[in-house]
Structures are given as C-alpha cells and as structure tokens.
Design a protein around this motif. Structure first.
Motif, PDB file in Angstrom:
ATOM      1  N   GLY A   8      33.554  15.388  50.185  1.00 48.70           N
ATOM      2  CA  GLY A   8      34.386  16.442  49.613  1.00 48.70           C
ATOM      3  C   GLY A   8      34.410  17.717  50.426  1.00 48.70           C
ATOM      4  O   GLY A   8      34.533  18.815  49.867  1.00 48.70           O
ATOM      5  N   LEU A   9      34.330  17.601  51.744  1.00 47.93           N
ATOM      6  CA  LEU A   9      34.247  18.783  52.608  1.00 47.93           C
ATOM      7  C   LEU A   9      35.589  19.501  52.667  1.00 47.93           C
ATOM      8  O   LEU A   9      36.614  18.909  53.011  1.00 47.93           O
ATOM      9  CB  LEU A   9      33.807  18.365  54.009  1.00 47.93           C
ATOM     10  N   SER A  10      35.561  20.776  52.355  1.00 46.68           N
ATOM     11  CA  SER A  10      36.767  21.610  52.402  1.00 46.68           C
ATOM     12  C   SER A  10      36.451  22.929  53.091  1.00 46.68           C
ATOM     13  O   SER A  10      35.324  23.428  53.019  1.00 46.68           O
ATOM     14  CB  SER A  10      37.298  21.898  50.992  1.00 46.68           C
ATOM     15  N   LYS A  11      37.460  23.477  53.765  1.00 46.80           N
ATOM     16  CA  LYS A  11      37.317  24.770  54.407  1.00 46.80           C
ATOM     17  C   LYS A  11      38.632  25.517  54.341  1.00 46.80           C
ATOM     18  O   LYS A  11      39.679  25.015  54.774  1.00 46.80           O
ATOM     19  CB  LYS A  11      36.902  24.599  55.880  1.00 46.80           C
ATOM     20  N   THR A  12      38.603  26.706  53.757  1.00 54.53           N
ATOM     21  CA  THR A  12      39.782  27.578  53.728  1.00 54.53           C
ATOM     22  C   THR A  12      39.473  28.854  54.501  1.00 54.53           C
ATOM     23  O   THR A  12      38.320  29.302  54.546  1.00 54.53           O
ATOM     24  CB  THR A  12      40.189  27.934  52.289  1.00 54.53           C
ATOM     25  N   PHE A  13      40.493  29.402  55.118  1.00 56.93           N
ATOM     26  CA  PHE A  13      40.348  30.617  55.908  1.00 56.93           C
ATOM     27  C   PHE A  13      41.151  31.736  55.254  1.00 56.93           C
ATOM     28  O   PHE A  13      42.325  31.540  54.896  1.00 56.93           O
ATOM     29  CB  PHE A  13      40.852  30.391  57.333  1.00 56.93           C
ATOM     30  N   ASP A  14      40.525  32.895  55.087  1.00 55.61           N
ATOM     31  CA  ASP A  14      41.212  34.067  54.566  1.00 55.61           C
ATOM     32  C   ASP A  14      41.831  34.836  55.725  1.00 55.61           C
ATOM     33  O   ASP A  14      41.113  35.393  56.569  1.00 55.61           O
ATOM     34  CB  ASP A  14      40.241  34.976  53.803  1.00 55.61           C
ATOM     35  N   MET A  15      43.142  34.846  55.776  1.00 55.44           N
ATOM     36  CA  MET A  15      43.859  35.506  56.868  1.00 55.44           C
ATOM     37  C   MET A  15      44.200  36.938  56.447  1.00 55.44           C
ATOM     38  O   MET A  15      45.254  37.214  55.864  1.00 55.44           O
ATOM     39  CB  MET A  15      45.128  34.721  57.208  1.00 55.44           C
ATOM     40  N   HIS A  16      43.286  37.872  56.754  1.00 58.55           N
ATOM     41  CA  HIS A  16      43.458  39.258  56.316  1.00 58.55           C
ATOM     42  C   HIS A  16      44.678  39.916  56.956  1.00 58.55           C
ATOM     43  O   HIS A  16      45.332  40.762  56.336  1.00 58.55           O
ATOM     44  CB  HIS A  16      42.190  40.055  56.633  1.00 58.55           C
ATOM     45  N   VAL A  17      44.994  39.511  58.184  1.00 56.47           N
ATOM     46  CA  VAL A  17      46.145  40.119  58.858  1.00 56.47           C
ATOM     47  C   VAL A  17      47.461  39.646  58.251  1.00 56.47           C
ATOM     48  O   VAL A  17      48.521  40.197  58.544  1.00 56.47           O
ATOM     49  CB  VAL A  17      46.128  39.802  60.370  1.00 56.47           C
ATOM     50  N   VAL A  24      44.445  26.453  54.584  1.00 61.26           N
ATOM     51  CA  VAL A  24      43.560  25.310  54.400  1.00 61.26           C
ATOM     52  C   VAL A  24      43.280  24.653  55.752  1.00 61.26           C
ATOM     53  O   VAL A  24      44.202  24.200  56.428  1.00 61.26           O
ATOM     54  CB  VAL A  24      44.170  24.284  53.425  1.00 61.26           C
ATOM     55  N   GLY A  25      41.995  24.609  56.137  1.00 58.86           N
ATOM     56  CA  GLY A  25      41.608  23.934  57.366  1.00 58.86           C
ATOM     57  C   GLY A  25      41.212  22.496  57.117  1.00 58.86           C
ATOM     58  O   GLY A  25      41.565  21.600  57.881  1.00 58.86           O
ATOM     59  N   LEU A  26      40.472  22.271  56.028  1.00 62.48           N
ATOM     60  CA  LEU A  26      40.054  20.935  55.614  1.00 62.48           C
ATOM     61  C   LEU A  26      40.185  20.848  54.099  1.00 62.48           C
ATOM     62  O   LEU A  26      39.907  21.803  53.385  1.00 62.48           O
ATOM     63  CB  LEU A  26      38.597  20.658  56.009  1.00 62.48           C
ATOM     64  N   ASP A  27      40.595  19.673  53.628  1.00 67.34           N
ATOM     65  CA  ASP A  27      40.836  19.509  52.196  1.00 67.34           C
ATOM     66  C   ASP A  27      40.207  18.204  51.711  1.00 67.34           C
ATOM     67  O   ASP A  27      40.756  17.124  51.919  1.00 67.34           O
ATOM     68  CB  ASP A  27      42.350  19.506  51.925  1.00 67.34           C
ATOM     69  N   ASP A  28      39.007  18.310  51.106  1.00 65.07           N
ATOM     70  CA  ASP A  28      38.360  17.177  50.426  1.00 65.07           C
ATOM     71  C   ASP A  28      38.169  15.973  51.361  1.00 65.07           C
ATOM     72  O   ASP A  28      38.582  14.856  51.036  1.00 65.07           O
ATOM     73  CB  ASP A  28      39.168  16.791  49.191  1.00 65.07           C
ATOM     74  N   LEU A 229      41.919  13.708  55.170  1.00 63.06           N
ATOM     75  CA  LEU A 229      41.549  12.421  55.744  1.00 63.06           C
ATOM     76  C   LEU A 229      42.621  11.396  55.422  1.00 63.06           C
ATOM     77  O   LEU A 229      42.958  11.180  54.251  1.00 63.06           O
ATOM     78  CB  LEU A 229      40.202  11.970  55.170  1.00 63.06           C
ATOM     79  N   GLN A 230      43.162  10.756  56.452  1.00 67.33           N
ATOM     80  CA  GLN A 230      44.157   9.713  56.246  1.00 67.33           C
ATOM     81  C   GLN A 230      43.509   8.335  56.161  1.00 67.33           C
ATOM     82  O   GLN A 230      43.834   7.543  55.291  1.00 67.33           O
ATOM     83  CB  GLN A 230      45.179   9.739  57.389  1.00 67.33           C
ATOM     84  N   ARG A 231      42.581   8.067  57.061  1.00 63.71           N
ATOM     85  CA  ARG A 231      41.908   6.774  57.047  1.00 63.71           C
ATOM     86  C   ARG A 231      40.753   6.780  58.035  1.00 63.71           C
ATOM     87  O   ARG A 231      40.700   7.600  58.955  1.00 63.71           O
ATOM     88  CB  ARG A 231      42.868   5.634  57.381  1.00 63.71           C
ATOM     89  N   VAL A 232      39.825   5.853  57.832  1.00 55.39           N
ATOM     90  CA  VAL A 232      38.738   5.585  58.771  1.00 55.39           C
ATOM     91  C   VAL A 232      38.817   4.100  59.093  1.00 55.39           C
ATOM     92  O   VAL A 232      38.697   3.257  58.199  1.00 55.39           O
ATOM     93  CB  VAL A 232      37.360   5.920  58.184  1.00 55.39           C
ATOM     94  N   VAL A 233      39.038   3.766  60.363  1.00 60.21           N
ATOM     95  CA  VAL A 233      39.286   2.368  60.739  1.00 60.21           C
ATOM     96  C   VAL A 233      38.493   2.009  61.990  1.00 60.21           C
ATOM     97  O   VAL A 233      38.152   2.882  62.790  1.00 60.21           O
ATOM     98  CB  VAL A 233      40.788   2.112  61.002  1.00 60.21           C
ATOM     99  N   PRO A 234      38.193   0.711  62.193  1.00 59.38           N
ATOM    100  CA  PRO A 234      37.621   0.282  63.476  1.00 59.38           C
ATOM    101  C   PRO A 234      38.588   0.602  64.610  1.00 59.38           C
ATOM    102  O   PRO A 234      39.807   0.628  64.410  1.00 59.38           O
ATOM    103  CB  PRO A 234      37.456  -1.229  63.303  1.00 59.38           C
ATOM    104  N   THR A 235      38.040   0.843  65.785  1.00 62.55           N
ATOM    105  CA  THR A 235      38.890   1.229  66.918  1.00 62.55           C
ATOM    106  C   THR A 235      39.971   0.198  67.205  1.00 62.55           C
ATOM    107  O   THR A 235      41.120   0.549  67.520  1.00 62.55           O
ATOM    108  CB  THR A 235      38.025   1.439  68.171  1.00 62.55           C
ATOM    109  N   GLU A 236      39.640  -1.093  67.057  1.00 62.17           N
ATOM    110  CA  GLU A 236      40.628  -2.125  67.356  1.00 62.17           C
ATOM    111  C   GLU A 236      41.789  -2.126  66.360  1.00 62.17           C
ATOM    112  O   GLU A 236      42.857  -2.667  66.647  1.00 62.17           O
ATOM    113  CB  GLU A 236      39.977  -3.507  67.405  1.00 62.17           C
TER     114      GLU A 236
END
Length: 245
Positions: A8-17, A24-28, A229-236
């Motif tokens: 559930g990693l999320s990161k938002t940035f407050d853009m004061h300017v 939103v940098g990362l969403d769940d 996150l869209q997906r996690v897959v084997p490289t092949e």
C-alpha cells in the motif's frame, strides 16, 4: 524467502509553488521482492519509478503504506522506522545509486569506488584493488583511475557511480537508471558486471529505461503507470510494447 515487502505504498507531493496542489507520485503500490532476485521497475516517464526507489531508500518519506525489510535480525519497516535505523542499514545492508554521481571534491575515481569498502573496515589496498577491478570491468580507462570524476564525461561518471554501488555487495541494492548515459558497448559491460559480480547474495531492485538491459538482467518486472502498479510479471512474459522513459 521474501527480502522486501511493499504494501500500500503511496507518496504525494505538496506543490507550494502551485498553490499547495497535491501531486500523486505513487498510489497504493504493493509487491514483494524475493531473496537473490533482480527485479526491474519500468514505465513511462513520470510513472513513479524514481519516486518508488526513493521511498524504498527513505530519501522520500512515504505518505502511507509499509516497506518491510526482512533483515537477518528481524523485520524493519523502512517507511516508519527511526532515521538512525535507516542510516545504519545504509552503511551496512542497503545500497543505492542514481544515474548521477555525488562527487567528492579532489578524490580520485579509484578512491571514490573504494570508499564504501573502507568504511566497512576493508583494508585500504584491498579496497582499492576491488575498485580497480570494477573500473576495468566497466571500461573506465586506467588513465582516469587517479583523476577526479568532476572532470569526467557523463557516461564515465555513471560508470564510477555504478562501481561504487557494486563494490560492497550489499544485501539489497537499489539502482535508479544506472546505465542511462552509457553507449551500447559500455552498457554491455555494465550488464555483464551486473550479471556476474553480485551473485545470488545480493537482491536488486532497479529502474531501467532500456529493454535490452531488462531482458538481460531481470528475473521479474514491475510495470508502473501514473504512479500505480499495473502488473508484476516474469521477464519472459514482459510486454516490450511498454514505453520506457
């Protein structure tokens, strides 16, 4: 065995300017990283790749979620543990490199690469020997080993940066586009080194923009899009039509 659990990693940035607008940098984002695997993170420019690595390394404080490092001494949530714990882990267990070299004024390249080993207690000459081997493997000319990286080209600096990150063989290594400035020949040297030097004792999470690198070194691929996150897959099974940025 799982080395890193992202939940559930999320990161938002407050853009004061921009009138305190939140971006939103990362969403769940959630995924696991297995012991000894090489996990590549890909996606278009602005998809959250670098933000993810900076949250894993705690350069950024996550807005929410957990990043649990399953260390030999127990589980540590990198998202919320004390700063002192993060600093200790960086010195011993977790390595990180970006595509830009954090230069140390008037320190030769060989000593830049040897420094993390010396800080771990390795004999100086032994550390410099490892550094010379890594610089040679990455095709950094011997004539530059005693020169200052501030005078190097972008690709040469990037190779010094990568050598410094690889030298101590950390338990967990985070790589943020470490080959972006390399030409095809030196990129191949970097791929060969990533494939052979670290071995199974190091787990790697790396952001890459080049499909050739992903295909050559990765076991699985995390695909991000617009911070999600869209997906996690084997490289092949990785869809090469994904645009890397």
């Amino acid at each position: 065995m799982t080395v890193l659990s992202v939940d559930g990693l999320s990161k938002t940035f407050d853009m004061h300017v921009l009138g305190d607008t939140q971006v939103v940098g990362l969403d769940d984002v959630s995924f696991d990283v297995r012991e000894g695997e090489f996990l590549a993170v890909v996606g278009e420019s602005g998809s959250g790749k670098s933000s993810l690595l900076k949250c894993l390394y705690r350069t950024y404080d996550p807005s929410s979620g957990e990043v649990v490092y399953h260390s030999p001494d127990g589980d540590i949530d990198l998202a919320s543990c004390p700063d002192r714990t993060v600093i200790d882990l960086r010195g011993d267990s977790i390595g990180y490199t970006s595509q830009f070299l954090d230069e140390i004024p008037r320190v030769p390249a060989v000593d830049v690469v040897a420094r993390p080993l010396i800080e771990q207690g390795v004999d100086r000459e032994d550390a410099r020997s490892v550094a010379r081997d890594l610089l040679s493997a990455l095709s950094v000319p011997e004539s530059l080993w005693q020169a200052y990286p501030a005078t190097f080209s972008g690709g040469e600096r990037q190779r010094v940066n990568l050598a410094q990150a690889l030298a101590p063989k950390p338990d967990l290594l985070l790589l943020d586009e470490p080959t972006s400035a390399l030409d095809p020949d030196t990129r191949r040297a970097a791929i060969d080194l990533l494939s052979t030097y670290l071995g199974s004792e190091t787990t790697v999470v790396g952001v890459f923009h080049n499909t050739d690198v992903v295909d050559a070194v990765a076991d699985r691929v995390v695909v991000l899009d617009d911070g999600r996150l869209q997906r996690v897959v084997p490289t092949e099974a990785y869809d090469e039509e994904v645009v890397l940025g």
